[in-house]
Design an enzyme around this catalytic site. Structure first.
Site, PDB file in Angstrom:
ATOM      1  N   LYS A 113      38.540  31.807  47.671  1.00  0.00           N
ATOM      2  CA  LYS A 113      37.639  32.268  46.614  1.00  0.00           C
ATOM      3  C   LYS A 113      36.207  31.816  46.921  1.00  0.00           C
ATOM      4  O   LYS A 113      35.965  30.632  47.131  1.00  0.00           O
ATOM      5  CB  LYS A 113      38.096  31.715  45.267  1.00  0.00           C
ATOM      6  N   THR A 131      32.930  28.133  32.641  1.00  0.00           N
ATOM      7  CA  THR A 131      33.836  28.548  33.719  1.00  0.00           C
ATOM      8  C   THR A 131      35.011  27.576  33.893  1.00  0.00           C
ATOM      9  O   THR A 131      35.677  27.592  34.921  1.00  0.00           O
ATOM     10  CB  THR A 131      33.067  28.643  35.052  1.00  0.00           C
ATOM     11  N   GLY A 180      38.509  26.233  34.030  1.00  0.00           N
ATOM     12  CA  GLY A 180      39.824  26.843  34.138  1.00  0.00           C
ATOM     13  C   GLY A 180      39.866  28.157  34.888  1.00  0.00           C
ATOM     14  O   GLY A 180      40.892  28.847  34.869  1.00  0.00           O
ATOM     15  N   THR A 181      38.793  28.505  35.580  1.00  0.00           N
ATOM     16  CA  THR A 181      38.784  29.785  36.294  1.00  0.00           C
ATOM     17  C   THR A 181      39.859  29.838  37.381  1.00  0.00           C
ATOM     18  O   THR A 181      40.527  30.854  37.549  1.00  0.00           O
ATOM     19  CB  THR A 181      37.410  30.057  36.928  1.00  0.00           C
ATOM     20  N   GLY A 182      40.021  28.742  38.119  1.00  0.00           N
ATOM     21  CA  GLY A 182      41.030  28.728  39.181  1.00  0.00           C
ATOM     22  C   GLY A 182      42.436  28.851  38.635  1.00  0.00           C
ATOM     23  O   GLY A 182      43.272  29.592  39.181  1.00  0.00           O
ATOM     24  N   CYS A 183      42.715  28.136  37.554  1.00  0.00           N
ATOM     25  CA  CYS A 183      44.036  28.212  36.919  1.00  0.00           C
ATOM     26  C   CYS A 183      44.308  29.632  36.441  1.00  0.00           C
ATOM     27  O   CYS A 183      45.392  30.193  36.658  1.00  0.00           O
ATOM     28  CB  CYS A 183      44.115  27.258  35.726  1.00  0.00           C
TER      29      CYS A 183
END
Length: 274
Positions: free
Chosen positions: A183, A214, A216-219
Site C-alpha cells: 500500500k 485515518t 484503522g485504515t489498514g485493518c
C-alpha cells in the site's frame, strides 16, 4: 441437510484474529464493521485488549495463549470459516499459536495485515516478533497487505518510489505469500497500491483525500479483502472492492475525536445506495 449445514451453505463467514481497540476505529471492531457492511458474517478471536482512543494507545494487555487457542477452536469447529485475517499479533508465541491453529483447522483464504505500529506511534509488534511473522505466518498467507513502513521493516530497505514498491512486493512474495499488496498511501500524489502475484503487477489508484481521520485504515482495507474472499470473489476484484471501500471510508469522514479519528465504515454502503 442439517440446519447447521444449510446455514453454512448460504452465509459467507469471516474470522478476525486481532486485538481489540476500545476506540472502535481499528482492530476487531473495524474488522467486524467492515464484514457487516459487506454482508459477511463476522467472528473474532482476540489476541490482546488495548486501551486507546484517537489520541493514542494507553495500554496493551496480551491474552493468554490458551484463550486465543480456545477462541479459534470454538469458531472453527462449529460455525466454520471461509476466510480469516490476522491483525495485531504482538509476540512470538502468539504468532506461532495462531499459525498452528490456522493449519490445524485448515482455514482457507488467510489475509495477513502485518500490524506493527498504531497511527499514534505506539509499537504493536515487538521487534523479536518480526522474524516469527516471516517464518510462521506469511508462508500461509493468501495475501499480505503491508503499508510502506511495514514493508520497509519486512525487507530491511527504504521505499521511496513505485519501483521500490514493486521490489518490496517481489521480496515479500519470496517469503511464501501467494499474493502481496503493498500500500502506497505514505507516498506523495494519488493513493497507489500494488498487487503482485509472483509474475505480474496490478495497480490500484484513487484520489488522495487529506484528513487526519485515518485510524484503522489498514485493518479496514484488509478486512474488506477478507470479506470478499469469504464470498468467493477473485483476488483482483477483492482488492478493487477493498480499495473503493477504504477510499469512501477516508473521504466521508466522521470527524470523531481530537486526534487521528476513525474512518467511516458506513460510507461504502451509503454511496452504493445513492
Amino acid at each position: 441437510m442439517s440446519d447447521v449445514q444449510q446455514a453454512r451453505s448460504r452465509v459467507a463467514r469471516a474470522l478476525t484474529i486481532a486485538g481489540s481497540d476500545s476506540g472502535g476505529g481499528a482492530g476487531i471492531q473495524a474488522d467486524l464493521k467492515t464484514f457487516t457492511v459487506l454482508n459477511v458474517y463476522g467472528m473474532s478471536a482476540l489476541t490482546a485488549i488495548t486501551a486507546q482512543n484517537t489520541l493514542g494507545v494507553h495500554g496493551i494487555f496480551n491474552l493468554p495463549l490458551e484463550a486465543i487457542e480456545l477462541q479459534i477452536d470454538a469458531v472453527a469447529t462449529d460455525l466454520g470459516v471461509d476466510a480469516v485475517k490476522t491483525g495485531m499479533l504482538s509476540q512470538v508465541p502468539i504468532i506461532e499459536t495462531v499459525a498452528r491453529k490456522i493449519k490445524q483447522h485448515n482455514i482457507p483464504n488467510l489475509v495477513v495485515d502485518p500490524v506493527m505500529v498504531a497511527k499514534g506511534g505506539a509499537k504493536l509488534l515487538e521487534d523479536s516478533s518480526q522474524q516469527a511473522l516471516i517464518d510462521h505466518l506469511i508462508p500461509l498467507a493468501t495475501v499480505i497487505t503491508p503499508n510502506l513502513p511495514e514493508a520497509e521493516v519486512l525487507i530491511n530497505r527504504e521505499i521511496k518510489t513505485v519501483e521500490d514498491m514493486k521490489e518490496a512486493a517481489r521480496r515479500i512474495h519470496d517469503f511464501g505469500a501467494k499474493y502481496v499488496v503493498v500500500k502506497g498511501g505514505h507516498l506523495e500524489g494519488d493513493a497507489l497500491d500494488i498487487l503482485f502475484d509472483g509474475q505480474t503487477f496490478e495497480q490500484y489508484v484513487s484520489p488522495r483525500h487529506e484528513t487526519k481521520h485515518t485510524h484503522g485504515t489498514g485493518c479496514t482495507f484488509s478486512a474488506a479483502i477478507t470479506a470478499e474472499l469469504a464470498k468467493g470473489t477473485p483476488i483482483r476484484e477483492a482488492v478493487a472492492t477493498a480499495k473503493e471501500f477504504i477510499t469512501c471510508a477516508i473521504r466521508d469522514t466522521l470527524g470523531l475525536g481530537a486526534g487521528h479519528g476513525p474512518t467511516n465504515h458506513w460510507a461504502y454502503n451509503n454511496r452504493h445506495k445513492n
